[in-house]
Design a protein around this motif. Structure first.
Motif, PDB file in Angstrom:
ATOM      1  N   GLY A  11       0.818  -1.209   0.000  1.00 58.34           N
ATOM      2  CA  GLY A  11       0.000   0.000   0.000  1.00 58.34           C
ATOM      3  C   GLY A  11       0.851   1.257   0.000  1.00 58.34           C
ATOM      4  O   GLY A  11       2.085   1.189   0.096  1.00 58.34           O
ATOM      5  N   PRO A  12       0.192   2.423  -0.093  1.00 57.63           N
ATOM      6  CA  PRO A  12       0.913   3.697  -0.138  1.00 57.63           C
ATOM      7  C   PRO A  12       1.744   3.942   1.117  1.00 57.63           C
ATOM      8  O   PRO A  12       2.705   4.713   1.090  1.00 57.63           O
ATOM      9  CB  PRO A  12      -0.205   4.742  -0.260  1.00 57.63           C
ATOM     10  N   ASP A  13       1.392   3.281   2.203  1.00 58.36           N
ATOM     11  CA  ASP A  13       2.158   3.426   3.451  1.00 58.36           C
ATOM     12  C   ASP A  13       3.377   2.511   3.484  1.00 58.36           C
ATOM     13  O   ASP A  13       4.101   2.443   4.482  1.00 58.36           O
ATOM     14  CB  ASP A  13       1.258   3.122   4.660  1.00 58.36           C
ATOM     15  N   GLY A  14       3.578   1.738   2.397  1.00 63.10           N
ATOM     16  CA  GLY A  14       4.741   0.851   2.332  1.00 63.10           C
ATOM     17  C   GLY A  14       4.521  -0.483   3.031  1.00 63.10           C
ATOM     18  O   GLY A  14       5.441  -1.299   3.125  1.00 63.10           O
ATOM     19  N   SER A  37       2.721  -4.181   3.276  1.00 65.97           N
ATOM     20  CA  SER A  37       2.071  -5.171   2.412  1.00 65.97           C
ATOM     21  C   SER A  37       0.703  -5.545   2.984  1.00 65.97           C
ATOM     22  O   SER A  37       0.442  -5.382   4.190  1.00 65.97           O
ATOM     23  CB  SER A  37       2.934  -6.430   2.291  1.00 65.97           C
TER      24      SER A  37
END
Ligand SMILES: O=c1ccn([C@@H]2O[C@H](COP(=O)(O)O)[C@@H](O)[C@H]2O)c(=O)[nH]1
Length: 290
Positions: free
Chosen positions: A176-179, A181
């Motif tokens: 995701g955009p937060d890094g 998975s």
């Protein structure tokens, strides 16, 4: 999702499963009445056949393994009579005192999830075993009705995290955009629900014994989950002692290895089933309890 309430007066699923794994070894035997197995066992590919198949497995192995995992799909394919057969198999397993994980992989929007929870986790429901497998791909929070009802009734859920099939990779390894998975996020949310539980919580994950270094690759912290890790893929899908030890490492004490065809192929003879289950349990114990 808020943390589930403690089960009113009942021993929670996580504690019951830990005791069963200590007593019988960390093996779950899947009850998967494939058409080919029904044929090999001299049974019809119909509702009566799957019922008889399941009851024979329970009769041969009840009280000897930590858990059974009936695969709902093989019963549902025979319609309402097949579902009734599944209910009979769950009741038989309860009668012999062996834990049952109903492998139904349910998941839906929260309001519908409440109905699935009633079916598989409510006291008095004929489809309720001790735990059910659920899918988090409508969002982990959508599973709240199941997590909450499981906690209230002393039952458990197993959330799909890193599945044993190769296609699971495309969703579960996505970042995701937060890094973070998808798999790591699922595990982290299960960990929140299990915080402080001893010897482990009742919100488990499904992590295939075939996934190699996927936990490392996806940053999934299996130790922090503090819940049971159901590991299908043992036997027919190719995983054994070496793979179990490699996949789970420091989280291995919470692993319940699962084998269906690998054990069922030794039937219908009860002694054959017992020997196959004992061998699989010994392998799982060597890999996970060393
Ligand atoms: O990631 C997953 C989740 C569930 N399963 C189920 O386990 C059994 C495996 O059967 P075998 O005969 O031991 O291969 C089956 O019911 C699957 O639906 C899984 O394999 N992988």
């Amino acid at each position: 999702m808020s943390a589930p309430r403690a089960a009113g007066g009942r021993v929670p699923f996580g504690a019951r499963l830990a005791a069963a794994m200590d007593a019988h070894g960390p093996l779950c035997v899947g009850i998967d009445p494939h058409a080919s197995l029904l044929d090999a066992w001299g049974l019809g590919d119909d509702a009566a056949g799957v019922r008889e198949f399941g009851l024979r497995v329970v009769d041969a192995l009840g009280g000897r393994v930590a858990a059974f995992k009936p695969q709902a799909a093989f019963f549902e394919r025979h319609g309402s009579a097949g579902v009734a057969a599944l209910e009979d198999v769950i009741a038989a397993s309860r009668a012999v005192g062996t834990l049952t994980v109903v492998d139904a992989k349910r998941g839906d929007i929260g309001s519908t999830m409440g109905a699935y929870a009633d079916a598989f986790l409510a006291d008095g429901s004929p489809l309720a075993g001790d735990a059910v497998t659920v899918s988090p791909y409508l969002g982990f929070g959508s599973l709240a009705p199941a997590a909450e009802l499981a906690a209230r009734t002393g039952r458990g859920i197993f959330v799909l995290c890193l599945t044993s099939n190769k296609e699971g990779h495309e969703v579960q390894h996505a970042v995701g955009p937060d890094g973070v998975s998808v798999a790591a996020a699922v595990a982290a949310q299960a960990a929140v629900l299990n915080a402080g539980a001893e010897p482990m919580g009742s919100v488990g994950l499904v992590v295939g014994a075939t996934v190699g270094d996927a936990a490392l690759e996806t940053g999934t912290d299996l130790v922090a989950v503090n819940g049971p890790l159901l590991a299908p893929g043992v036997g027919a899908q190719g995983a054994g002692e070496r793979e179990l030890a490699a996949v789970f490492g420091a989280a291995r004490r919470h692993v319940l290895a699962s084998s269906s065809r690998g054990v069922l192929a030794a039937g219908p003879d009860a002694d054959g089933l017992r020997a196959a289950a004992a061998a699989a349990a010994a392998d799982a114990r060597a890999a996970l309890r060393a």
